[in-house]
Scaffold this motif. Sequence first.
Motif, PDB file in Angstrom:
ATOM      1  N   MET A 162     -10.954  -1.865  -2.424  1.00 53.12           N
ATOM      2  CA  MET A 162     -10.012  -1.486  -3.567  1.00 53.12           C
ATOM      3  C   MET A 162     -10.966  -0.711  -4.846  1.00 53.12           C
ATOM      4  N   LYS A 163      -9.182   0.609  -4.294  1.00 52.32           N
ATOM      5  CA  LYS A 163     -10.054   1.549  -5.367  1.00 52.32           C
ATOM      6  C   LYS A 163      -8.826   2.148  -6.254  1.00 52.32           C
ATOM      7  N   LYS A 164      -9.150   2.800  -7.500  1.00 46.49           N
ATOM      8  CA  LYS A 164      -7.658   3.187  -8.168  1.00 46.49           C
ATOM      9  C   LYS A 164      -8.039   4.759  -7.729  1.00 46.49           C
ATOM     10  N   ILE A 165      -6.522   4.791  -7.392  1.00 40.35           N
ATOM     11  CA  ILE A 165      -6.734   6.296  -7.239  1.00 40.35           C
ATOM     12  C   ILE A 165      -4.746   6.762  -7.853  1.00 40.35           C
ATOM     13  N   ALA A 166      -5.077   8.705  -8.205  1.00 40.69           N
ATOM     14  CA  ALA A 166      -3.994   8.826  -9.165  1.00 40.69           C
ATOM     15  C   ALA A 166      -2.991   8.563  -7.944  1.00 40.69           C
ATOM     16  N   LEU A 167      -2.194   9.293  -8.831  1.00 41.37           N
ATOM     17  CA  LEU A 167      -0.685   8.866  -7.736  1.00 41.37           C
ATOM     18  C   LEU A 167      -0.063  10.281  -7.201  1.00 41.37           C
ATOM     19  N   ASN A 168      -0.741  11.251  -8.273  1.00 45.83           N
ATOM     20  CA  ASN A 168      -0.944  13.106  -7.451  1.00 45.83           C
ATOM     21  C   ASN A 168      -1.498  12.964  -5.788  1.00 45.83           C
ATOM     22  N   GLU A 169      -1.706  11.787  -5.748  1.00 45.58           N
ATOM     23  CA  GLU A 169      -3.340  12.140  -5.513  1.00 45.58           C
ATOM     24  C   GLU A 169      -2.843  10.763  -3.611  1.00 45.58           C
ATOM     25  N   VAL A 170      -2.448  10.178  -3.875  1.00 43.09           N
ATOM     26  CA  VAL A 170      -1.963   8.977  -1.929  1.00 43.09           C
ATOM     27  C   VAL A 170      -1.740  10.012  -1.931  1.00 43.09           C
ATOM     28  N   MET A 171      -1.366   8.857  -0.317  1.00 45.54           N
ATOM     29  CA  MET A 171      -0.911   9.645   1.080  1.00 45.54           C
ATOM     30  C   MET A 171       0.576   8.403   1.330  1.00 45.54           C
ATOM     31  N   VAL A 172       1.360   8.639   2.354  1.00 46.39           N
ATOM     32  CA  VAL A 172       1.880   8.030   2.258  1.00 46.39           C
ATOM     33  C   VAL A 172       1.234   7.194   3.468  1.00 46.39           C
ATOM     34  N   GLY A 173       1.489   6.059   3.660  1.00 46.93           N
ATOM     35  CA  GLY A 173       1.184   4.871   4.230  1.00 46.93           C
ATOM     36  C   GLY A 173      -0.286   3.551   3.874  1.00 46.93           C
ATOM     37  N   MET A 174      -0.246   4.445   2.460  1.00 45.38           N
ATOM     38  CA  MET A 174      -1.235   3.670   1.855  1.00 45.38           C
ATOM     39  C   MET A 174      -0.693   2.333   1.443  1.00 45.38           C
ATOM     40  N   LYS A 175      -1.802   1.487   1.620  1.00 43.86           N
ATOM     41  CA  LYS A 175      -1.274  -0.111   1.067  1.00 43.86           C
ATOM     42  C   LYS A 175      -2.048  -0.195  -0.718  1.00 43.86           C
ATOM     43  N   ILE A 176      -0.402  -0.794  -1.242  1.00 43.14           N
ATOM     44  CA  ILE A 176      -0.961  -1.423  -3.008  1.00 43.14           C
ATOM     45  C   ILE A 176      -2.353  -2.793  -2.610  1.00 43.14           C
ATOM     46  N   ALA A 177      -3.137  -2.510  -2.896  1.00 42.12           N
ATOM     47  CA  ALA A 177      -4.164  -3.852  -3.869  1.00 42.12           C
ATOM     48  C   ALA A 177      -3.700  -4.621  -4.634  1.00 42.12           C
ATOM     49  N   ARG A 178      -2.265  -4.311  -5.680  1.00 40.85           N
ATOM     50  CA  ARG A 178      -2.649  -5.055  -6.961  1.00 40.85           C
ATOM     51  C   ARG A 178      -0.641  -4.540  -7.495  1.00 40.85           C
ATOM     52  N   ASP A 179      -0.158  -5.207  -7.402  1.00 44.61           N
ATOM     53  CA  ASP A 179       0.806  -6.017  -8.237  1.00 44.61           C
ATOM     54  C   ASP A 179       1.134  -3.843  -9.362  1.00 44.61           C
ATOM     55  N   VAL A 180       2.288  -3.286  -9.289  1.00 44.81           N
ATOM     56  CA  VAL A 180       3.099  -2.483 -10.518  1.00 44.81           C
ATOM     57  C   VAL A 180       3.607  -2.964 -10.532  1.00 44.81           C
ATOM     58  N   SER A 181       3.360  -2.983 -11.714  1.00 42.13           N
ATOM     59  CA  SER A 181       4.192  -3.163 -13.077  1.00 42.13           C
ATOM     60  C   SER A 181       4.616  -2.295 -14.285  1.00 42.13           C
TER      61      SER A 181
END
Lengths: 297, 107
Positions: free
Chosen positions: B1-20
Motif C-alpha cells: 500500500m502506498k500513498k500517492i498524489a492524485l495528479n500522479e495516479v494512473m488509470v488502472g491502479m487499485k484503491i487500497a482503502r476507502d476514500v471519503s
Amino acid sequence: MEEKSFDDILKRLSDLPSMPTIVQEMFKVTSMPDYTSKDVARVLENDQSLTAKILRVANSPFYGLSRKVDTVDRACTVLGLNTVKNLALSVSVMNVFKSRSRAATFDIADMWRHSLGCAVAAKAVFELRYKGGENVFVGGILHDIGKMILDIYMPKEYKEVHELYGKDMSLVDAEMYIIGRTHALVGRLLARKWKFTEAMEEMIAFHHKPASAKVAREQVAAIHVGNEIAKALSLGKSNELFVMPIDEDAWNMFFTKESTLTDTLEVIQDGYAQIEESFDLDSPEENRKGRLKHGSK
Amino acid sequence: MKKIALNEVMVGMKIARDVSNPRGMVLVRKGATLTEGVIKQLERYDITSVLIEDIEDEKGAVLDPKELEKRKMEQIEQLKPIFAKVATLPWMKQLMEAVAIVKAGRL
C-alpha cells in the motif's frame, strides 16, 4: 483481370477441405432434440487423438476446473455442452489446416497463436456486456481462416500480397490489389461450404468492418475489437504488422470512460497465458487425410 | 500500500482503502480500479492523494510508482511503431496507454 483472378480462386477453392467427418457427426447429433452429453461423447470419443486434445485444453487453468476431467462426458457436465462442442470444432479445424499448411507466407503456429489471442480477447470483451462468449471464442479462432486458405491455395499470389503490404498499404488493400478479394471474403466461402451458423459467417466475413454485420452485430464487434487487442498485446504473431483503427462504434459498445480497460487487458493477457500451451501448437500434425471425406491432393 | 498524489495516479491502479470526503461520505471503495471518471470525481471533491495497492513487477517484487511511470514510457516507445497508423484516434491512444501500463507492471 481481378474477376478472372477470382474465378481462378473459386476453381482452386472448389477443393477446399470438407468439414471433418467428426465435426459433421457432432453437428448432426447436436441438432437432434433431446441430445445429451453422452451422445456428444460417443461421437468425439471415436477420435482418440481429438479427445485427448479437447481434454488437454479443458484441463488448462483457463477453465479453472478444481478437478481434472478425464472423459468427454465429464467435460460436458462440468464445462457445458456448448463449450465442449466449440472446443471440438476449434481443435478439428486447426488440425485440418495445420496438416495442409505450406507456410508460404507465414508460420501456421504463429497464426493460430494470434487467432487464439483474438479468441481470448474477443470473449473477454464480449462478456463485459453480454453473456455466453463461447461462440465468440470460436469466432476468434476462425476469423482469419481465409488467410490460411490463401496461403494454401494461392501461395504465389499471397506471397506477392505480403511483399506489397507495409506501412503505406494495409494487408486488406494489398489483398484487393493482387487477388481482388480479401481474406475475410475467402473465409466466408469456407463458412458457407461448411454450413456454419450465420453469426459465425458474419464474425469471419466482417471482422474488419463490423458495421456490415446484420445478425450478430455484438459478436462481430467483439471479434473486431479483440483482433486489434491481440495484436496490441502481441499475443501470437499475426502476419499484420500494424494495429489497425478500431471502429469507434464497436469500441464504444464495450468500453466507456468508466470502464476498466487495464483490468480487461490483464484478464486477456493472463487468459492467453493459461490456455496457449494446452493447444500444443508447435507439434507437427499427423496426417489426417484419411479422416477427411474427400481427402486432399 | 502506498500513498500517492492524485495528479500522479494512473488509470488502472487499485484503491487500497476507502476514500471519503471530510463529512465521511465514501466516494470510492477499497478495491476499486481507478478510471478516468473516478479520477475526475475525486478531483471534484478536492481529494489530493489516495492509498493505492502495491504494484508488482513480473517477478512479483513491489514496484515504486515512479518506476512504473518510467516503464510505462519505455513500453509506449516500443508500441509506437505498431500503433503508427492509429495514434491520432483518442480511443486507440487510450488502448496504447493501457497496454503500456499492463506490460509495465501488475497493478
